[in-house]
Design a protein around this motif. Structure first.
Motif, mmCIF file in Angstrom:
data_model
loop_
_atom_site.group_PDB
_atom_site.id
_atom_site.type_symbol
_atom_site.label_atom_id
_atom_site.label_comp_id
_atom_site.label_asym_id
_atom_site.label_seq_id
_atom_site.Cartn_x
_atom_site.Cartn_y
_atom_site.Cartn_z
ATOM 1 N N LEU A 169 0.867 -1.183 0.000
ATOM 2 C CA LEU A 169 0.000 0.000 0.000
ATOM 3 C C LEU A 169 0.895 1.221 0.000
ATOM 4 C CD1 LEU A 169 -2.696 -1.063 2.632
ATOM 5 C CD2 LEU A 169 -2.915 -1.100 0.135
ATOM 6 N N HIS A 170 0.605 2.156 -0.889
ATOM 7 C CA HIS A 170 1.464 3.328 -1.052
ATOM 8 C C HIS A 170 0.590 4.570 -1.228
ATOM 9 C CE1 HIS A 170 3.634 6.211 -3.726
ATOM 10 N NE2 HIS A 170 4.596 6.003 -2.843
ATOM 11 N N ALA A 171 1.043 5.646 -0.612
ATOM 12 C CA ALA A 171 0.330 6.921 -0.766
ATOM 13 C C ALA A 171 1.345 8.053 -0.707
ATOM 14 C CB ALA A 171 -0.724 7.096 0.325
ATOM 15 N N GLU A 172 1.056 9.120 -1.420
ATOM 16 C CA GLU A 172 1.900 10.310 -1.331
ATOM 17 C C GLU A 172 1.073 11.550 -1.641
ATOM 18 O OE1 GLU A 172 4.395 10.904 -5.257
ATOM 19 O OE2 GLU A 172 4.725 8.856 -4.506
ATOM 20 N N ALA A 173 1.556 12.663 -1.143
ATOM 21 C CA ALA A 173 0.849 13.934 -1.333
ATOM 22 C C ALA A 173 1.866 15.061 -1.377
ATOM 23 C CB ALA A 173 -0.150 14.169 -0.205
ATOM 24 N N GLY A 174 1.482 16.169 -1.987
ATOM 25 C CA GLY A 174 2.393 17.299 -2.087
ATOM 26 C C GLY A 174 1.647 18.619 -2.109
ATOM 27 N N TYR A 175 2.381 19.658 -1.698
ATOM 28 C CA TYR A 175 1.802 21.007 -1.711
ATOM 29 C C TYR A 175 2.892 21.997 -2.121
ATOM 30 C CZ TYR A 175 -0.197 25.442 -0.211
ATOM 31 O OH TYR A 175 -0.643 26.733 -0.181
ATOM 32 N N LEU A 176 2.546 22.904 -3.037
ATOM 33 C CA LEU A 176 3.494 23.896 -3.544
ATOM 34 C C LEU A 176 3.047 25.295 -3.140
ATOM 35 C CD1 LEU A 176 5.936 24.676 -5.397
ATOM 36 C CD2 LEU A 176 4.265 24.854 -7.270
ATOM 37 N N ASP A 177 3.967 26.004 -2.472
ATOM 38 C CA ASP A 177 3.719 27.412 -2.127
ATOM 39 C C ASP A 177 4.565 28.255 -3.069
ATOM 40 O OD1 ASP A 177 3.197 29.839 -1.021
ATOM 41 O OD2 ASP A 177 4.412 29.514 0.786
ATOM 42 N N ASP A 178 3.935 28.821 -4.104
ATOM 43 C CA ASP A 178 4.638 29.568 -5.144
ATOM 44 C C ASP A 178 4.705 31.049 -4.757
ATOM 45 O OD1 ASP A 178 5.715 30.624 -7.409
ATOM 46 O OD2 ASP A 178 4.019 30.151 -8.723
ATOM 47 N N ARG A 179 5.957 31.548 -4.524
ATOM 48 C CA ARG A 179 6.148 32.955 -4.174
ATOM 49 C C ARG A 179 6.915 33.711 -5.256
ATOM 50 N NH1 ARG A 179 7.532 29.922 0.081
ATOM 51 N NH2 ARG A 179 9.745 30.266 -0.377
ATOM 52 N N THR A 180 7.077 33.071 -6.413
ATOM 53 C CA THR A 180 7.791 33.719 -7.514
ATOM 54 C C THR A 180 6.940 34.873 -8.046
ATOM 55 O OG1 THR A 180 8.708 31.554 -8.091
ATOM 56 C CG2 THR A 180 8.943 33.310 -9.723
ATOM 57 N N SER A 181 7.604 35.897 -8.558
ATOM 58 C CA SER A 181 6.896 37.072 -9.070
ATOM 59 C C SER A 181 5.920 36.652 -10.163
ATOM 60 C CB SER A 181 7.892 38.104 -9.625
ATOM 61 O OG SER A 181 8.659 37.535 -10.673
ATOM 62 N N ASP A 182 4.864 37.438 -10.336
ATOM 63 C CA ASP A 182 3.794 37.078 -11.253
ATOM 64 C C ASP A 182 4.239 37.010 -12.704
ATOM 65 O OD1 ASP A 182 2.132 36.940 -9.115
ATOM 66 O OD2 ASP A 182 1.368 38.991 -9.335
ATOM 67 N N ASP A 183 5.339 37.705 -13.043
ATOM 68 C CA ASP A 183 5.756 37.710 -14.443
ATOM 69 C C ASP A 183 6.561 36.453 -14.818
ATOM 70 O OD1 ASP A 183 7.827 38.363 -12.823
ATOM 71 O OD2 ASP A 183 8.699 39.868 -14.173
ATOM 72 N N ILE A 184 6.771 35.571 -13.863
ATOM 73 C CA ILE A 184 7.465 34.313 -14.160
ATOM 74 C C ILE A 184 6.545 33.153 -13.783
ATOM 75 C CG2 ILE A 184 9.455 32.837 -13.683
ATOM 76 C CD1 ILE A 184 11.041 35.316 -12.975
ATOM 77 N N ASP A 185 6.231 32.294 -14.753
ATOM 78 C CA ASP A 185 5.403 31.111 -14.481
ATOM 79 C C ASP A 185 6.320 29.900 -14.274
ATOM 80 O OD1 ASP A 185 3.787 28.621 -15.143
ATOM 81 O OD2 ASP A 185 2.218 30.151 -15.212
ATOM 82 N N ILE A 186 6.150 29.212 -13.173
ATOM 83 C CA ILE A 186 7.023 28.050 -12.876
ATOM 84 C C ILE A 186 6.210 26.755 -12.965
ATOM 85 C CG2 ILE A 186 8.656 29.347 -11.478
ATOM 86 C CD1 ILE A 186 7.198 28.234 -8.989
ATOM 87 N N ASP A 187 5.498 26.613 -14.062
ATOM 88 C CA ASP A 187 4.637 25.439 -14.218
ATOM 89 C C ASP A 187 5.438 24.133 -14.135
ATOM 90 O OD1 ASP A 187 1.831 24.523 -14.966
ATOM 91 O OD2 ASP A 187 3.033 23.520 -16.498
ATOM 92 N N PHE A 188 6.734 24.189 -14.496
ATOM 93 C CA PHE A 188 7.546 22.965 -14.480
ATOM 94 C C PHE A 188 7.772 22.442 -13.063
ATOM 95 C CE2 PHE A 188 10.312 26.647 -14.477
ATOM 96 C CZ PHE A 188 11.165 26.403 -13.419
ATOM 97 N N THR A 189 7.534 23.276 -12.036
ATOM 98 C CA THR A 189 7.678 22.799 -10.660
ATOM 99 C C THR A 189 6.349 22.332 -10.069
ATOM 100 O OG1 THR A 189 7.298 24.976 -9.682
ATOM 101 C CG2 THR A 189 9.567 24.423 -10.289
#
Length: 886
Positions: free
Chosen positions: A747-767
């Motif tokens: 049995l396996h489970a995982e979860a994640g949460y991203l707190d993005d604080r990068t400026s609005d003019d840069i999109d970090i979709d790859f993270t």
């Protein structure tokens, strides 16, 4: 009165002794006198030469005394000695009577250079004209012993009227050399003939296995006996033939027998071959098969062997019956047995097969079924097997006896802990049915507890008090803990490459510390996790001190270095070509070095990494990874150059705390703005990721037990020198456990949460988070599960949740090949969205895993259960990868 009886008894004994003493000792009470030998050597070369005439009589006397002859040395005057050759019989008789002997031996020794000749004469003082001349010579002094032995044997033969073997001849042998036969027999020319020795020689020739018949004949000659061994050789096998066999081919039968073409015909071996072939037929349920053989004699001591088969018909067990079973039904008992009745699918299953060994074992299985359910006195008779022309039936008679329950359970003797704690650990409980197997397990449980406290020799004896009236059992575990046992030395062997310290640091045993069975098991597990060895044997060994034990660690190393080059089609990368060089045990130090490259339709990756699990032999681990990757995503391209530094510290067994530092310089190009919000340009990411991990899996690729849990927080910030600013929280958990037989559950489970604080003019979709692919939710492509909504550009999510359940079954444990069945479930969410466990993507499927020489291979196929708006239910997708699973 008593003294008179004793005196008379003594007189009778003496008279009987005197009466029969002559007969009892007639064979051995023979006396012989040796008159000093005369000597003629011209001019002796040295002092040794003058001693030879006195040495020879001494040597003769020793040989004669071994045969029970008493030897006396005559001390006649020198002048008499000079004329002794002129003595008459009456003079010899007179001198012999004076000495009290039966025979007189005279002689002379003549020497010329190194050669010696002995000329002697044996006179029986009771028989006139009985003079027996003796002669022997030696060409060198080294051969003098043989000459003396010859004369000694002739004297013994004359006195005891025994014959001397003058010659040994072997006849009838054609293939076996005469020298080979002569080497194994004990009789030799010049020996006194002895029937027991000839019998032994006869047996030794038979035991050579080359002869059908051996006859010994004696031919009397004037000077002794000639032995003739007449031999009849066994024929050699010219050809093996098989007649009336249809189930097995001739080649299969010929390979199964020990008799081979060109070998010596051996009846015992033929009978063994017949039994072996009949067993082959019974394994295929031809129980009525009979096998015989015929020997066809040929010229030149050859023969053909013809095995004749009467195969009969294939039959199976069609009926199993029981008598005396009241508590258990026939069906319940049959379930406990290995032998079963012929079933509907018996043509491709083993149902109905008769294995007589297993039938005997079924007696034990039936008794165990009863004795594990309270029937402690159950007896099962030997099975009656009736093999008919068309079917087989088996009959068992059962005496159940009475059923007992447990009235009380107690623990007594040498307690090192409160008995309540031990009672809590054992499985047997009051009011339960008495179960013999459970009692055995309880003994092991208590033994293991004491062994882990240093009492390796603890003796646990279950004392049972049976109450026939109440049908109850009182069980007391009596403990004799013995003396505490300590580990003495750790002995490591078999490691030709791996250094001792690499093995020793994985062993949880400390020399001179208390014995611990648990630590022995942990040591084995740790060594197995290294994946350096094909075989591992860790066992305690007794020493001369009963309170000390050595720990012997024996390993057989496997290849830990790999060079691989290959290519193929990946479900996520398309066509690819890869190559790598990896050494997991660099210089035998336990270090890992890997250099790899992978080229595919969508990416190019160059990677070099190094890892040291024990820096300076401490609990600190560290590594470095350098990589360059050019990757084409669906709607943009990314070129990256990066480095990762790793540092860890082992807190406890299987628990590690650490931190990784990553710096990556990357460029985003070829952005399709209509489909993605990615920001083109060059950027720098600098991040640290502290983590806490617990990993107790017994194998990293195909675990059967243990668990893995990991918590990490990755922080990328401008204060670390990067352009990207975010915090990513990841948590993962997985447990592995045995289900039944060889099946393992996971049995396996995982979860994640991203707190993005990068400026609005840069999109970090790859993270951001995407699901789909081999290591998340199978049956979906790598970016299928995302946070985009209808009509929006594709985007990842700020949080995700994933579940996986698997069942694995090993096809071969040696090569680590297993079949897997799985169920996956998960989804990706935006920050503003809540987790919805009832509405997630899901799939199920099966696959195969192999820990191949080029790396772990996974081939899996998944069917979609719930694909939402991405895929339809029932859609399937094939996937494979090289690398470990989650």
């Amino acid at each position: 009165m008593n003294k008179s009886i004793l005196r008379k008894t003594a007189i009778v004994i003496v008279l009987f002794s005197l009466l029969f003493s002559g007969d009892l000792f007639a064979e051995t009470d023979i006396k012989l006198a040796i008159v000093p030998f005369s000597f003629d050597a011209g001019q002796p070369d040295n002092q040794l030469d003058t001693k030879i005439p006195t040495k020879i009589p001494l040597m003769i006397s020793k040989n004669l005394e071994l045969e029970g002859i008493t030897v006396i040395f005559s001390k006649i005057q020198p002048d008499i000695q000079t004329d002794i050759n002129q003595w008459t019989f009456s003079q010899f008789r007179k001198h012999g009577i004076e000495l009290g002997v039966d025979y007189i031996l005279t002689g002379s020794v003549f020497m010329a250079g190194d050669s010696v000749s002995i000329d002697s004469n044996l006179v029986n003082i009771y028989k006139e004209d009985s003079s027996f001349p003796l002669y022997a010579d030696a060409d060198t002094l080294e051969n003098l012993f043989s000459a003396v032995s010859k004369i000694s044997k002739e004297i013994i033969g004359e006195i005891y009227h025994k014959k001397i073997i003058t010659d040994i001849v072997v006849t009838g042998n054609k293939r076996v050399e005469t020298d080979a036969i002569m080497r194994i027999i004990d009789s030799r020319a010049g020996d006194i003939i002895k029937p027991d020795k000839i019998s032994k020689d006869l047996r030794k020739i038979y035991e050579m296995g080359y002869f059908d018949n051996v006859v010994v004949k004696k031919q009397s000659l004037d000077n002794g006996v000639k032995l003739v061994f007449e031999l009849t050789e066994k024929p050699t096998v010219r050809k093996l033939k098989f007649k009336d066999n249809t189930v097995y081919e001739d080649e299969e039968l010929a390979d199964s027998v020990d008799t081979k073409t060109g070998s010596i015909l051996n009846i015992h071996k033929l009978n063994s071959d017949v039994n072996r072939m009949r067993l082959m037929y019974t394994e295929k349920n031809y129980q009525n098969c009979s096998v015989s053989y015929e020997i066809v004699p040929l010229e030149h001591s050859q023969a053909d062997i013809v095995f004749i088969f009467n195969e009969g018909k294939q039959i199976k067990v069609e009926k199993i019956t029981f008598e005396g079973n009241n508590y258990f039904s026939d069906k319940k008992i049959k379930k406990a047995m290995e032998t079963s009745e012929k079933g509907f699918f018996s043509f491709f299953t083993s149902s109905g097969d008769l294995n007589e060994t297993e039938v005997q074992n079924d007696v034990i299985r039936i008794e165990s079924l009863y004795k594990n359910n309270g029937f402690i006195d159950t007896k099962v008779s030997d099975p009656v097997i009736d093999v008919g022309e068309k079917s087989i039936s088996i009959y068992f008679k059962i005496e159940e006896g009475m059923q007992y329950k447990i009235k009380t359970i107690d623990i007594a003797g040498d307690l090192i802990v409160a008995k309540e704690e031990l009672l809590e650990d054992i499985q047997s409980k009051e009011t339960q049915l008495y179960n013999r197997e459970t009692i055995r397990k309880d003994i092991l449980t208590i033994s293991d507890y004491y062994a882990n406290k240093g009492f390796a020799n603890a003796n646990i004896n279950p004392l049972v008090d049976k109450d026939d009236q109440e049908k109850m059992m009182s069980v007391t575990f009596s403990i004799d803990k013995g003396e505490p046992v300590f580990f003495n030395r750790i002995n490591i062997s078999g490691n030709l490459k791996t250094r001792d310290k690499v093995i020793r640091r994985e062993i949880k045993i400390i020399e001179q510390d208390l014995y611990s069975k648990e630590n022995i098991q942990k040591s084995f597990k740790n060594l197995n996790r290294l994946n350096y060895f094909d075989e591992i044997d860790v066992k305690p060994v007794k020493t001369v001190d009963e309170n000390k034990m050595d720990l012997d660690v024996r390993v057989v190393e496997k290849e830990t270095g790999t060079f691989s080059i290959g290519g193929g089609v990946s479900s996520t990368e398309g066509g690819f070509l890869s190559g790598s060089i990896q050494e997991r045990n660099l210089f035998g130090k336990g270090q890992t070095l890997k250099i790899g490259v992978q080229l595919s339709e969508e990416s190019v990756l160059y990677d070099i990494s190094f890892f040291e699990p024990y820096i300076m032999d401490t609990a600190v681990s560290g590594g470095v990874q350098l990589y360059k990757e050019d990757k084409e995503y669906d709607y943009y391209d990314k070129e990256a150059l990066g480095m990762t530094l790793k540092l860890g510290y082992r807190l406890f067994d299987y628990t590690t705390i650490g931190i990784n530092y990553n710096i990556e310089d990357f460029e985003i190009t070829e952005v399709q703005v209509a489909d993605t919000n990615m920001t083109p340009g060059s950027f720098l990411t600098s991040s640290i990721k502290p983590f806490l991990q617990y990993d107790s899996r017994d194998d990293f690729f195909l675990p059967t037990e243990g668990s893995k849990h990991k918590l990490s927080i990755e922080y990328a910030g401008e204060f670390l020198g990067g352009d990207i600013d975010y915090t990513k929280y990841l948590v993962e958990t997985g447990i592995f456990f045995p289900l039944f037989w060889k099946f393992t559950g996971a049995l396996h489970a995982e979860a994640g949460y991203l707190d993005d604080r990068t400026s609005d003019d840069i999109d970090i979709d790859f993270t951001k988070f995407y699901l789909g692919g081999m290591n998340s939710v199978r049956g979906f492509d790598k970016f299928d599960i995302n946070a985009s909504q209808a009509g929006e550009k594709d985007r990842g999510g700020e949080k995700y949740l994933q579940f996986n359940a698997e069942v694995t079954f090993p096809l071969t444990e040696k090569y680590k090949v297993a079949v897997v069945f799985f169920y996956d479930r998960g989804d990706v969410y935006r920050t503003s969205e809540d987790f919805d466990l009832g509405d997630q993507f899901s799939s199920f499927g099966t696959g195969m895993r192999w820990n191949s020489p080029i790396g772990p291979l996974r081939v899996e196929y998944a069917w979609v259960i719930d694909g939402k708006n991405v895929k339809n239910s029932g859609d399937g997708q094939f996937e494979f990868s090289v690398g470990a699973s989650f």
